[in-house]
Every structure is written in C-alpha cells, then in structure tokens.
Design a protein around this motif. Structure first.
Motif, PDB file in Angstrom:
ATOM      1  N   MET A  95       0.825  -1.190   0.000  1.00  0.00           N
ATOM      2  CA  MET A  95       0.000   0.000   0.000  1.00  0.00           C
ATOM      3  C   MET A  95       0.873   1.259   0.000  1.00  0.00           C
ATOM      4  SD  MET A  95      -3.380  -0.827   2.369  1.00  0.00           S
ATOM      5  CE  MET A  95      -2.631  -0.092   3.760  1.00  0.00           C
ATOM      6  N   THR A  96       1.950   1.213   0.755  1.00  0.00           N
ATOM      7  CA  THR A  96       2.824   2.390   0.825  1.00  0.00           C
ATOM      8  C   THR A  96       3.407   2.726  -0.534  1.00  0.00           C
ATOM      9  OG1 THR A  96       3.376   1.851   3.110  1.00  0.00           O
ATOM     10  CG2 THR A  96       4.856   3.354   1.971  1.00  0.00           C
ATOM     11  N   TRP A  97       3.930   1.698  -1.204  1.00  0.00           N
ATOM     12  CA  TRP A  97       4.542   1.935  -2.508  1.00  0.00           C
ATOM     13  C   TRP A  97       3.508   2.440  -3.508  1.00  0.00           C
ATOM     14  CZ3 TRP A  97       8.953   3.157  -4.197  1.00  0.00           C
ATOM     15  CH2 TRP A  97       9.248   3.080  -5.549  1.00  0.00           C
ATOM     16  N   ASN A  98       2.317   1.878  -3.500  1.00  0.00           N
ATOM     17  CA  ASN A  98       1.247   2.316  -4.392  1.00  0.00           C
ATOM     18  C   ASN A  98       0.897   3.776  -4.121  1.00  0.00           C
ATOM     19  OD1 ASN A  98      -0.856   1.929  -6.379  1.00  0.00           O
ATOM     20  ND2 ASN A  98      -2.263   2.002  -4.647  1.00  0.00           N
ATOM     21  N   PHE A  99       0.732   4.139  -2.851  1.00  0.00           N
ATOM     22  CA  PHE A  99       0.419   5.528  -2.497  1.00  0.00           C
ATOM     23  C   PHE A  99       1.542   6.459  -2.942  1.00  0.00           C
ATOM     24  CE2 PHE A  99       0.845   9.044   0.547  1.00  0.00           C
ATOM     25  CZ  PHE A  99      -0.322   9.723   0.248  1.00  0.00           C
ATOM     26  N   TYR A 100       2.764   6.028  -2.722  1.00  0.00           N
ATOM     27  CA  TYR A 100       3.912   6.849  -3.117  1.00  0.00           C
ATOM     28  C   TYR A 100       3.889   7.122  -4.624  1.00  0.00           C
ATOM     29  CZ  TYR A 100       8.694   8.343  -3.903  1.00  0.00           C
ATOM     30  OH  TYR A 100       9.803   9.047  -4.288  1.00  0.00           O
ATOM     31  N   GLU A 101       3.725   6.077  -5.413  1.00  0.00           N
ATOM     32  CA  GLU A 101       3.748   6.217  -6.870  1.00  0.00           C
ATOM     33  C   GLU A 101       2.551   6.994  -7.408  1.00  0.00           C
ATOM     34  OE1 GLU A 101       5.943   5.301  -9.344  1.00  0.00           O
ATOM     35  OE2 GLU A 101       7.360   4.914  -7.730  1.00  0.00           O
ATOM     36  N   THR A 102       1.356   6.724  -6.884  1.00  0.00           N
ATOM     37  CA  THR A 102       0.142   7.321  -7.456  1.00  0.00           C
ATOM     38  C   THR A 102      -0.230   8.671  -6.859  1.00  0.00           C
ATOM     39  OG1 THR A 102      -1.293   6.129  -5.915  1.00  0.00           O
ATOM     40  CG2 THR A 102      -0.815   5.062  -8.031  1.00  0.00           C
ATOM     41  N   SER A 103       0.407   9.055  -5.778  1.00  0.00           N
ATOM     42  CA  SER A 103       0.082  10.346  -5.170  1.00  0.00           C
ATOM     43  C   SER A 103       1.308  11.235  -4.978  1.00  0.00           C
ATOM     44  CB  SER A 103      -0.624  10.136  -3.830  1.00  0.00           C
ATOM     45  OG  SER A 103      -1.860   9.497  -4.021  1.00  0.00           O
ATOM     46  N   ILE A 104       2.283  10.748  -4.241  1.00  0.00           N
ATOM     47  CA  ILE A 104       3.465  11.571  -3.954  1.00  0.00           C
ATOM     48  C   ILE A 104       4.202  11.928  -5.249  1.00  0.00           C
ATOM     49  CG2 ILE A 104       5.676  11.657  -2.730  1.00  0.00           C
ATOM     50  CD1 ILE A 104       3.292  11.635  -0.807  1.00  0.00           C
ATOM     51  N   VAL A 105       4.550  10.919  -6.030  1.00  0.00           N
ATOM     52  CA  VAL A 105       5.280  11.152  -7.278  1.00  0.00           C
ATOM     53  C   VAL A 105       4.388  11.836  -8.309  1.00  0.00           C
ATOM     54  CG1 VAL A 105       6.449  10.032  -9.222  1.00  0.00           C
ATOM     55  CG2 VAL A 105       6.873   9.241  -6.886  1.00  0.00           C
ATOM     56  N   LYS A 106       3.190  11.315  -8.483  1.00  0.00           N
ATOM     57  CA  LYS A 106       2.282  11.832  -9.512  1.00  0.00           C
ATOM     58  C   LYS A 106       2.018  13.327  -9.350  1.00  0.00           C
ATOM     59  CE  LYS A 106      -2.300  11.159 -11.498  1.00  0.00           C
ATOM     60  NZ  LYS A 106      -3.526  10.332 -11.462  1.00  0.00           N
ATOM     61  N   PHE A 107       1.857  13.785  -8.114  1.00  0.00           N
ATOM     62  CA  PHE A 107       1.538  15.188  -7.874  1.00  0.00           C
ATOM     63  C   PHE A 107       2.756  16.003  -7.424  1.00  0.00           C
ATOM     64  CE2 PHE A 107      -2.526  12.939  -7.412  1.00  0.00           C
ATOM     65  CZ  PHE A 107      -3.227  13.589  -8.418  1.00  0.00           C
ATOM     66  N   ASN A 108       3.945  15.394  -7.573  1.00  0.00           N
ATOM     67  CA  ASN A 108       5.202  16.076  -7.266  1.00  0.00           C
ATOM     68  C   ASN A 108       5.222  16.669  -5.851  1.00  0.00           C
ATOM     69  OD1 ASN A 108       7.824  16.776  -7.985  1.00  0.00           O
ATOM     70  ND2 ASN A 108       7.182  18.805  -8.686  1.00  0.00           N
ATOM     71  N   ILE A 109       4.764  15.889  -4.887  1.00  0.00           N
ATOM     72  CA  ILE A 109       4.765  16.318  -3.488  1.00  0.00           C
ATOM     73  C   ILE A 109       6.164  16.102  -2.926  1.00  0.00           C
ATOM     74  CG2 ILE A 109       3.813  15.877  -1.186  1.00  0.00           C
ATOM     75  CD1 ILE A 109       1.226  14.961  -2.645  1.00  0.00           C
ATOM     76  N   GLU A 110       6.749  17.150  -2.373  1.00  0.00           N
ATOM     77  CA  GLU A 110       8.109  17.048  -1.861  1.00  0.00           C
ATOM     78  C   GLU A 110       8.181  17.111  -0.337  1.00  0.00           C
ATOM     79  OE1 GLU A 110      10.425  19.989  -3.845  1.00  0.00           O
ATOM     80  OE2 GLU A 110      10.117  19.095  -5.816  1.00  0.00           O
TER      81      GLU A 110
END
Length: 81
Positions: free
Chosen positions: A1-16
């Motif tokens: 779940m963590t990796w999925n959230f990271y890829e689909t939200s953090i990376v996708k929306f360029n959250i730093e």
C-alpha cells in the motif's frame, strides 16, 4: 500500500514535503533503499507480523498509531492517514 500511495500520489503530484512513519526499522530500510523519506516513530517487535482484529497485538499497533498522530498534531503538523 505504501509503494502504491507513493507512486500514485506523492510522485504523480510532485509532493516534496512528506514523511512516511513506521513502527519497525525493516519497513524504513525498504523505503530508504528507494530514496523515500521514512522515520521510525516507535519500535514494535510485532510490527512485521500479522495481527488479528481485537487481539492484544492489534490493539498495541493501533495505540502506536494514535500516539504518533496526537504527537504530530500537538506539534502543528497536518496528517494524512
């Protein structure tokens, strides 16, 4: 779940400005290996074991989460859980 959230939200929306919180070193080590920010809030010897709803181990895991959320809110952080 963590990796999925990271890829689909953090990376996708360029959250730093983010930090994943874990209750065991092994989880953070896996994230560090992928250059993902992580912090071990409190070590739980049962963190990497499956626990059944309502058991002592499950309740202990939920308490760690509650303690962290309260501490973060007291310090003025925003929590996405």
């Amino acid at each position: 779940m963590t990796w999925n959230f990271y890829e689909t939200s953090i990376v996708k929306f360029n959250i730093e400005n983010y930090l994943f919180i874990a209750s065991d070193n092994q989880a953070c080590e896996k994230l560090y290996a992928k250059h993902i920010n992580c912090y071990v809030y409190m070590t739980d010897r049962n963190a990497n074991k499956t626990s059944v709803y309502g058991t002592k181990q499950f309740i202990q895991k939920m308490h760690i989460r509650t303690y962290f959320i309260l501490d973060a809110l007291i310090l003025g952080f925003t929590i996405l859980f």
